[in-house]
Design a protein around this motif. Sequence first.
Motif, PDB file in Angstrom:
ATOM      1  N   ILE A  51       0.892  -1.064  -0.103  1.00  0.00           N
ATOM      2  CA  ILE A  51      -0.330   0.210  -0.260  1.00  0.00           C
ATOM      3  C   ILE A  51       1.280   1.150  -0.176  1.00  0.00           C
ATOM      4  N   TRP A  52       1.575   1.561   0.670  1.00  0.00           N
ATOM      5  CA  TRP A  52       2.807   2.429   1.150  1.00  0.00           C
ATOM      6  C   TRP A  52       4.059   2.408   0.652  1.00  0.00           C
ATOM      7  N   LEU A  53       3.775   1.555  -0.360  1.00  0.00           N
ATOM      8  CA  LEU A  53       5.681   1.059  -1.075  1.00  0.00           C
ATOM      9  C   LEU A  53       6.389   2.858  -1.186  1.00  0.00           C
ATOM     10  N   ASP A  54       6.067   3.586  -1.724  1.00  0.00           N
ATOM     11  CA  ASP A  54       6.076   4.991  -2.528  1.00  0.00           C
ATOM     12  C   ASP A  54       5.730   5.863  -1.705  1.00  0.00           C
ATOM     13  N   SER A  55       5.814   6.015  -0.944  1.00  0.00           N
ATOM     14  CA  SER A  55       5.585   6.811   0.312  1.00  0.00           C
ATOM     15  C   SER A  55       5.601   6.286   1.679  1.00  0.00           C
ATOM     16  N   ASP A  56       5.415   7.353   2.442  1.00  0.00           N
ATOM     17  CA  ASP A  56       5.332   7.075   3.911  1.00  0.00           C
ATOM     18  C   ASP A  56       4.360   6.074   4.462  1.00  0.00           C
ATOM     19  N   THR A  57       4.352   5.041   5.713  1.00  0.00           N
ATOM     20  CA  THR A  57       3.290   4.904   6.130  1.00  0.00           C
ATOM     21  C   THR A  57       2.920   6.367   6.853  1.00  0.00           C
ATOM     22  N   PRO A  58       1.576   6.535   6.840  1.00  0.00           N
ATOM     23  CA  PRO A  58       1.286   7.219   8.483  1.00  0.00           C
ATOM     24  C   PRO A  58       0.879   6.620   9.364  1.00  0.00           C
ATOM     25  N   GLY A  59       1.415   7.893  10.313  1.00  0.00           N
ATOM     26  CA  GLY A  59       1.990   7.885  11.395  1.00  0.00           C
ATOM     27  C   GLY A  59       1.140   7.443  12.389  1.00  0.00           C
ATOM     28  N   ALA A  60      -0.289   7.665  12.182  1.00  0.00           N
ATOM     29  CA  ALA A  60      -1.040   6.907  13.681  1.00  0.00           C
ATOM     30  C   ALA A  60      -1.077   5.197  13.038  1.00  0.00           C
ATOM     31  N   ILE A  61      -0.803   4.143  12.069  1.00  0.00           N
ATOM     32  CA  ILE A  61      -0.776   2.959  11.392  1.00  0.00           C
ATOM     33  C   ILE A  61       0.401   2.620  12.171  1.00  0.00           C
ATOM     34  N   ASN A  62       1.793   3.206  12.309  1.00  0.00           N
ATOM     35  CA  ASN A  62       3.275   2.828  12.801  1.00  0.00           C
ATOM     36  C   ASN A  62       2.884   3.008  14.034  1.00  0.00           C
ATOM     37  N   GLU A  63       2.150   3.354  14.677  1.00  0.00           N
ATOM     38  CA  GLU A  63       1.514   4.219  16.551  1.00  0.00           C
ATOM     39  C   GLU A  63       1.157   2.888  16.452  1.00  0.00           C
ATOM     40  N   ILE A  64      -0.256   2.590  16.010  1.00  0.00           N
ATOM     41  CA  ILE A  64      -0.510   0.939  16.408  1.00  0.00           C
ATOM     42  C   ILE A  64       0.795  -0.258  16.117  1.00  0.00           C
ATOM     43  N   PHE A  65       0.837  -0.533  15.092  1.00  0.00           N
ATOM     44  CA  PHE A  65       1.377  -1.676  14.722  1.00  0.00           C
ATOM     45  C   PHE A  65       2.822  -1.918  15.731  1.00  0.00           C
ATOM     46  N   GLY A  66       2.913  -0.850  16.305  1.00  0.00           N
ATOM     47  CA  GLY A  66       4.346  -0.395  17.034  1.00  0.00           C
ATOM     48  C   GLY A  66       3.893  -0.768  18.370  1.00  0.00           C
ATOM     49  N   GLY A  67       3.021  -0.037  19.091  1.00  0.00           N
ATOM     50  CA  GLY A  67       2.608  -0.293  20.384  1.00  0.00           C
ATOM     51  C   GLY A  67       1.891  -1.929  20.626  1.00  0.00           C
ATOM     52  N   VAL A  68       1.243  -1.964  19.585  1.00  0.00           N
ATOM     53  CA  VAL A  68       0.996  -3.825  19.502  1.00  0.00           C
ATOM     54  C   VAL A  68       2.635  -4.204  19.385  1.00  0.00           C
ATOM     55  N   ALA A  69       3.390  -4.557  19.074  1.00  0.00           N
ATOM     56  CA  ALA A  69       4.159  -4.939  18.679  1.00  0.00           C
ATOM     57  C   ALA A  69       5.240  -5.252  20.176  1.00  0.00           C
ATOM     58  N   PHE A  70       5.303  -3.817  20.607  1.00  0.00           N
ATOM     59  CA  PHE A  70       6.405  -3.660  22.112  1.00  0.00           C
ATOM     60  C   PHE A  70       5.686  -4.606  22.609  1.00  0.00           C
ATOM     61  N   PHE A  71       3.904  -4.197  22.913  1.00  0.00           N
ATOM     62  CA  PHE A  71       3.709  -5.269  23.688  1.00  0.00           C
ATOM     63  C   PHE A  71       3.766  -6.184  23.887  1.00  0.00           C
ATOM     64  N   LEU A  72       3.354  -7.266  22.881  1.00  0.00           N
ATOM     65  CA  LEU A  72       3.835  -8.615  22.325  1.00  0.00           C
ATOM     66  C   LEU A  72       5.402  -9.415  22.755  1.00  0.00           C
ATOM     67  N   GLY A  73       6.044  -8.179  21.767  1.00  0.00           N
ATOM     68  CA  GLY A  73       7.022  -8.040  22.721  1.00  0.00           C
ATOM     69  C   GLY A  73       7.934  -8.713  23.762  1.00  0.00           C
ATOM     70  N   VAL A  74       6.905  -7.209  24.642  1.00  0.00           N
ATOM     71  CA  VAL A  74       7.407  -8.028  26.203  1.00  0.00           C
ATOM     72  C   VAL A  74       6.623  -9.108  26.871  1.00  0.00           C
ATOM     73  N   ALA A  75       5.233  -8.987  26.195  1.00  0.00           N
ATOM     74  CA  ALA A  75       4.580 -10.379  27.084  1.00  0.00           C
ATOM     75  C   ALA A  75       5.858 -11.750  26.549  1.00  0.00           C
ATOM     76  N   THR A  76       5.912 -11.880  25.596  1.00  0.00           N
ATOM     77  CA  THR A  76       6.880 -12.997  25.053  1.00  0.00           C
ATOM     78  C   THR A  76       7.896 -12.906  25.959  1.00  0.00           C
ATOM     79  N   PHE A  77       8.711 -11.926  26.342  1.00  0.00           N
ATOM     80  CA  PHE A  77       9.718 -11.817  27.448  1.00  0.00           C
ATOM     81  C   PHE A  77       9.378 -12.373  28.228  1.00  0.00           C
ATOM     82  N   PHE A  78       8.574 -11.969  29.154  1.00  0.00           N
ATOM     83  CA  PHE A  78       8.547 -12.178  30.674  1.00  0.00           C
ATOM     84  C   PHE A  78       7.534 -13.580  31.096  1.00  0.00           C
ATOM     85  N   GLN A  79       7.122 -14.223  29.729  1.00  0.00           N
ATOM     86  CA  GLN A  79       6.577 -15.352  29.461  1.00  0.00           C
ATOM     87  C   GLN A  79       7.320 -16.425  29.706  1.00  0.00           C
TER      88      GLN A  79
END
Length: 268
Positions: A51-79
Amino acid sequence: MTTDVLIGHRRNIADLEERVKNRRLQVIGLYGTPVVLAGTLLVWAGLKVFIWLDSDTPGAINEIFGGVAFFLGVATFFQGVAEFERFWKDSRTPVRELRLELSLAEERHILEARRRTPPPMDRQASYKERLPGEMARLRRESRHYRRMHLVMQWILFASSAAISAVTAWYDAPQPAKGILIGLASIVTVITAAAGYFKPRERAFNLQQTADSIEQHATALELGIAPYNDAEQSRNLELFATTVEGLRADQRMREQQLDQPQQGQQQVI
Protein backbone atom coordinates in the motif's frame (compact mmCIF):
# COMPACT_ATOMS: atom_id res chain seq x y z
CA MET A 1 -12.45 -40.27 58.88
CA THR A 2 -14.31 -41.41 55.75
CA THR A 3 -15.63 -37.90 55.18
CA ASP A 4 -12.22 -36.30 55.66
CA VAL A 5 -10.55 -38.76 53.27
CA LEU A 6 -13.14 -38.21 50.52
CA ILE A 7 -12.98 -34.43 51.00
CA GLY A 8 -9.20 -34.62 50.67
CA HIS A 9 -9.54 -36.48 47.39
CA ARG A 10 -12.02 -33.91 46.07
CA ARG A 11 -9.70 -31.07 47.03
CA ASN A 12 -6.82 -32.78 45.25
CA ILE A 13 -8.94 -33.25 42.12
CA ALA A 14 -10.10 -29.62 42.17
CA ASP A 15 -6.49 -28.45 42.59
CA LEU A 16 -5.34 -30.58 39.65
CA GLU A 17 -8.20 -29.33 37.47
CA GLU A 18 -7.17 -25.76 38.23
CA ARG A 19 -3.52 -26.56 37.50
CA VAL A 20 -4.44 -28.16 34.16
CA LYS A 21 -6.48 -25.10 33.19
CA ASN A 22 -3.73 -22.67 34.24
CA ARG A 23 -1.01 -24.69 32.51
CA ARG A 24 -3.04 -24.84 29.30
CA LEU A 25 -3.36 -21.04 29.35
CA GLN A 26 0.36 -20.70 30.08
CA VAL A 27 1.28 -22.90 27.12
CA ILE A 28 -1.12 -21.05 24.83
CA GLY A 29 0.41 -17.73 25.85
CA LEU A 30 3.97 -19.03 25.71
CA TYR A 31 3.70 -20.31 22.13
CA GLY A 32 0.85 -18.16 20.86
CA THR A 33 2.24 -14.74 21.73
CA PRO A 34 5.35 -15.07 19.51
CA VAL A 35 3.15 -16.28 16.65
CA VAL A 36 0.86 -13.28 17.04
CA LEU A 37 3.92 -11.02 17.25
CA ALA A 38 5.31 -12.46 14.01
CA GLY A 39 1.92 -12.10 12.33
CA THR A 40 1.68 -8.48 13.44
CA LEU A 41 5.10 -7.68 12.04
CA LEU A 42 4.25 -9.43 8.76
CA VAL A 43 1.00 -7.48 8.42
CA TRP A 44 2.85 -4.24 9.18
CA ALA A 45 5.47 -5.04 6.56
CA GLY A 46 2.80 -6.15 4.07
CA LEU A 47 0.94 -2.85 4.41
CA LYS A 48 4.16 -1.01 3.74
CA VAL A 49 4.99 -3.12 0.68
CA PHE A 50 1.58 -3.34 -0.95
CA ILE A 51 0.00 0.00 0.00
CA TRP A 52 2.61 2.56 1.02
CA LEU A 53 5.64 1.30 -0.92
CA ASP A 54 6.30 4.65 -2.59
CA SER A 55 5.29 6.82 0.31
CA ASP A 56 5.62 7.03 4.06
CA THR A 57 3.34 4.89 6.20
CA PRO A 58 0.85 7.07 8.14
CA GLY A 59 1.96 7.85 11.64
CA ALA A 60 -1.21 6.44 13.18
CA ILE A 61 -0.58 3.06 11.52
CA ASN A 62 3.02 3.01 12.74
CA GLU A 63 1.93 3.92 16.28
CA ILE A 64 -0.75 1.23 16.39
CA PHE A 65 1.40 -1.57 15.00
CA GLY A 66 4.45 -0.40 16.93
CA GLY A 67 2.53 -0.35 20.20
CA VAL A 68 1.03 -3.78 19.61
CA ALA A 69 4.40 -5.24 18.61
CA PHE A 70 6.08 -3.72 21.67
CA PHE A 71 3.40 -5.10 23.99
CA LEU A 72 3.61 -8.56 22.44
CA GLY A 73 7.41 -8.51 22.59
CA VAL A 74 7.38 -7.61 26.30
CA ALA A 75 4.76 -10.31 26.96
CA THR A 76 6.84 -12.88 25.09
CA PHE A 77 9.96 -11.96 27.08
CA PHE A 78 8.32 -12.16 30.50
CA GLN A 79 6.50 -15.39 29.67
CA GLY A 80 9.76 -16.96 28.56
CA VAL A 81 11.49 -15.84 31.76
CA ALA A 82 8.63 -17.17 33.89
CA GLU A 83 8.73 -20.52 32.07
CA PHE A 84 12.45 -21.19 32.06
CA GLU A 85 13.19 -19.69 35.48
CA ARG A 86 10.35 -21.75 36.98
CA PHE A 87 8.39 -18.80 38.32
CA TRP A 88 5.19 -20.65 37.45
CA LYS A 89 4.03 -23.54 39.60
CA ASP A 90 4.09 -26.08 36.77
CA SER A 91 6.87 -24.64 34.63
CA ARG A 92 8.30 -27.09 32.05
CA THR A 93 5.52 -29.56 32.90
CA PRO A 94 3.55 -30.88 29.91
CA VAL A 95 -0.21 -30.57 30.06
CA ARG A 96 -0.40 -34.27 29.22
CA GLU A 97 1.40 -35.13 32.46
CA LEU A 98 -0.98 -33.02 34.53
CA ARG A 99 -3.96 -34.65 32.83
CA LEU A 100 -2.54 -38.06 33.69
CA GLU A 101 -2.20 -37.00 37.34
CA LEU A 102 -5.80 -35.78 37.27
CA SER A 103 -7.03 -39.09 35.82
CA LEU A 104 -5.13 -41.04 38.47
CA ALA A 105 -6.51 -38.81 41.23
CA GLU A 106 -10.06 -39.34 39.98
CA GLU A 107 -9.48 -43.09 39.83
CA ARG A 108 -8.13 -43.10 43.40
CA HIS A 109 -11.17 -41.12 44.52
CA ILE A 110 -13.54 -43.62 42.89
CA LEU A 111 -11.77 -46.60 44.45
CA GLU A 112 -11.65 -44.97 47.87
CA ALA A 113 -15.32 -43.97 47.68
CA ARG A 114 -16.24 -47.52 46.68
CA ARG A 115 -14.27 -48.94 49.59
CA ARG A 116 -15.74 -46.47 52.08
CA THR A 117 -19.30 -46.36 50.68
CA PRO A 118 -21.74 -45.58 53.53
CA PRO A 119 -25.08 -47.37 53.94
CA PRO A 120 -27.93 -46.41 51.59
CA MET A 121 -29.83 -44.53 54.30
CA ASP A 122 -26.80 -42.33 55.02
CA ARG A 123 -26.38 -41.59 51.31
CA GLN A 124 -30.06 -40.72 50.98
CA ALA A 125 -29.87 -38.43 54.00
CA SER A 126 -26.83 -36.64 52.58
CA TYR A 127 -28.64 -36.40 49.24
CA LYS A 128 -31.44 -34.53 50.98
CA GLU A 129 -28.94 -32.09 52.48
CA ARG A 130 -27.53 -31.30 49.01
CA LEU A 131 -30.89 -30.30 47.58
CA PRO A 132 -30.94 -26.67 48.83
CA GLY A 133 -27.93 -25.97 46.62
CA GLU A 134 -29.64 -27.65 43.66
CA MET A 135 -32.81 -25.62 44.19
CA ALA A 136 -30.76 -22.42 44.44
CA ARG A 137 -29.03 -23.29 41.16
CA LEU A 138 -32.33 -23.93 39.40
CA ARG A 139 -33.78 -20.64 40.65
CA ARG A 140 -30.61 -18.76 39.69
CA GLU A 141 -30.74 -20.11 36.15
CA SER A 142 -34.47 -19.38 36.01
CA ARG A 143 -33.85 -15.73 36.96
CA HIS A 144 -31.11 -15.54 34.33
CA TYR A 145 -33.40 -16.73 31.54
CA ARG A 146 -36.25 -14.57 32.81
CA ARG A 147 -34.06 -11.47 32.71
CA MET A 148 -32.84 -12.46 29.24
CA HIS A 149 -36.43 -12.78 28.07
CA LEU A 150 -37.38 -9.39 29.54
CA VAL A 151 -34.38 -7.66 27.96
CA MET A 152 -35.19 -9.19 24.59
CA GLN A 153 -38.82 -8.13 24.84
CA TRP A 154 -37.99 -4.54 25.83
CA ILE A 155 -35.49 -4.24 22.99
CA LEU A 156 -38.12 -5.64 20.64
CA PHE A 157 -40.76 -3.21 21.92
CA ALA A 158 -38.42 -0.21 21.71
CA SER A 159 -37.20 -1.10 18.22
CA SER A 160 -40.72 -1.67 16.90
CA ALA A 161 -41.89 1.65 18.34
CA ALA A 162 -38.82 3.41 16.95
CA ILE A 163 -39.53 2.06 13.46
CA SER A 164 -42.99 3.64 13.52
CA ALA A 165 -41.65 6.88 14.97
CA VAL A 166 -38.86 7.22 12.42
CA THR A 167 -41.23 6.38 9.58
CA ALA A 168 -43.64 9.11 10.71
CA TRP A 169 -40.93 11.70 11.46
CA TYR A 170 -38.77 11.57 8.33
CA ASP A 171 -40.02 12.12 4.83
CA ALA A 172 -36.67 12.03 3.03
CA PRO A 173 -34.99 8.68 2.29
CA GLN A 174 -31.94 9.65 4.33
CA PRO A 175 -31.08 9.35 7.17
CA ALA A 176 -34.37 7.62 7.91
CA LYS A 177 -33.57 4.77 5.53
CA GLY A 178 -30.41 3.77 7.37
CA ILE A 179 -32.10 4.06 10.77
CA LEU A 180 -35.03 1.95 9.65
CA ILE A 181 -32.73 -0.72 8.26
CA GLY A 182 -30.86 -0.88 11.56
CA LEU A 183 -34.02 -1.05 13.66
CA ALA A 184 -35.57 -3.68 11.43
CA SER A 185 -32.39 -5.74 11.73
CA ILE A 186 -32.54 -5.51 15.52
CA VAL A 187 -36.16 -6.64 15.54
CA THR A 188 -35.34 -9.58 13.27
CA VAL A 189 -32.34 -10.66 15.34
CA ILE A 190 -34.18 -10.39 18.67
CA THR A 191 -37.20 -12.28 17.34
CA ALA A 192 -35.03 -15.05 15.92
CA ALA A 193 -32.94 -15.29 19.12
CA ALA A 194 -36.05 -15.46 21.32
CA GLY A 195 -37.51 -18.18 19.12
CA TYR A 196 -34.27 -20.17 19.11
CA PHE A 197 -33.13 -19.92 22.74
CA LYS A 198 -36.67 -19.82 24.26
CA PRO A 199 -35.59 -18.07 27.50
CA ARG A 200 -39.17 -17.73 28.75
CA GLU A 201 -39.85 -21.47 28.50
CA ARG A 202 -36.49 -22.31 30.07
CA ALA A 203 -37.15 -19.96 33.00
CA PHE A 204 -40.60 -21.46 33.55
CA ASN A 205 -39.32 -25.05 33.49
CA LEU A 206 -36.46 -24.32 35.87
CA GLN A 207 -38.70 -22.49 38.33
CA GLN A 208 -41.30 -25.26 38.15
CA THR A 209 -38.69 -27.94 38.90
CA ALA A 210 -37.27 -25.94 41.81
CA ASP A 211 -40.74 -25.42 43.30
CA SER A 212 -41.58 -29.12 42.94
CA ILE A 213 -38.35 -30.18 44.67
CA GLU A 214 -38.98 -27.69 47.46
CA GLN A 215 -42.52 -29.01 47.90
CA HIS A 216 -41.27 -32.58 48.30
CA ALA A 217 -38.46 -31.47 50.64
CA THR A 218 -40.99 -29.65 52.84
CA ALA A 219 -43.28 -32.70 52.86
CA LEU A 220 -40.37 -34.91 53.95
CA GLU A 221 -39.34 -32.43 56.63
CA LEU A 222 -42.88 -32.24 58.03
CA GLY A 223 -43.56 -35.97 57.67
CA ILE A 224 -46.71 -35.52 55.61
CA ALA A 225 -47.92 -37.55 52.63
CA PRO A 226 -46.39 -39.18 50.73
CA TYR A 227 -43.54 -39.24 53.30
CA ASN A 228 -45.51 -40.25 56.39
CA ASP A 229 -44.23 -43.81 56.64
CA ALA A 230 -43.15 -44.96 60.08
CA GLU A 231 -39.74 -46.03 58.75
CA GLN A 232 -37.56 -43.08 57.79
CA SER A 233 -35.53 -45.21 55.37
CA ARG A 234 -38.58 -45.74 53.16
CA ASN A 235 -39.35 -42.03 53.18
CA LEU A 236 -35.80 -41.18 52.17
CA GLU A 237 -35.82 -43.79 49.40
CA LEU A 238 -39.13 -42.49 48.02
CA PHE A 239 -37.89 -38.90 48.28
CA ALA A 240 -34.66 -39.60 46.40
CA THR A 241 -36.57 -41.51 43.70
CA THR A 242 -39.09 -38.69 43.27
CA VAL A 243 -36.49 -35.93 43.10
CA GLU A 244 -34.39 -37.81 40.58
CA GLY A 245 -37.53 -38.26 38.47
CA LEU A 246 -38.15 -34.50 38.60
CA ARG A 247 -34.58 -33.78 37.56
CA ALA A 248 -34.83 -36.30 34.71
CA ASP A 249 -38.01 -34.59 33.51
CA GLN A 250 -36.23 -31.25 33.65
CA ARG A 251 -33.35 -32.55 31.54
CA MET A 252 -35.82 -34.00 29.02
CA ARG A 253 -37.60 -30.65 28.71
CA GLU A 254 -34.25 -28.92 28.18
CA GLN A 255 -33.43 -31.38 25.40
CA GLN A 256 -36.80 -30.78 23.77
CA LEU A 257 -36.20 -27.02 23.82
CA ASP A 258 -32.80 -27.52 22.17
CA GLN A 259 -34.35 -29.44 19.27
CA PRO A 260 -35.92 -27.87 16.17
CA GLN A 261 -39.69 -27.46 16.15
CA GLN A 262 -40.24 -30.53 13.95
CA GLY A 263 -38.02 -32.61 16.24
CA GLN A 264 -39.97 -31.43 19.28
CA GLN A 265 -43.25 -32.56 17.74
CA GLN A 266 -41.77 -35.99 17.00
CA VAL A 267 -40.50 -36.33 20.58
CA ILE A 268 -43.84 -35.27 22.03
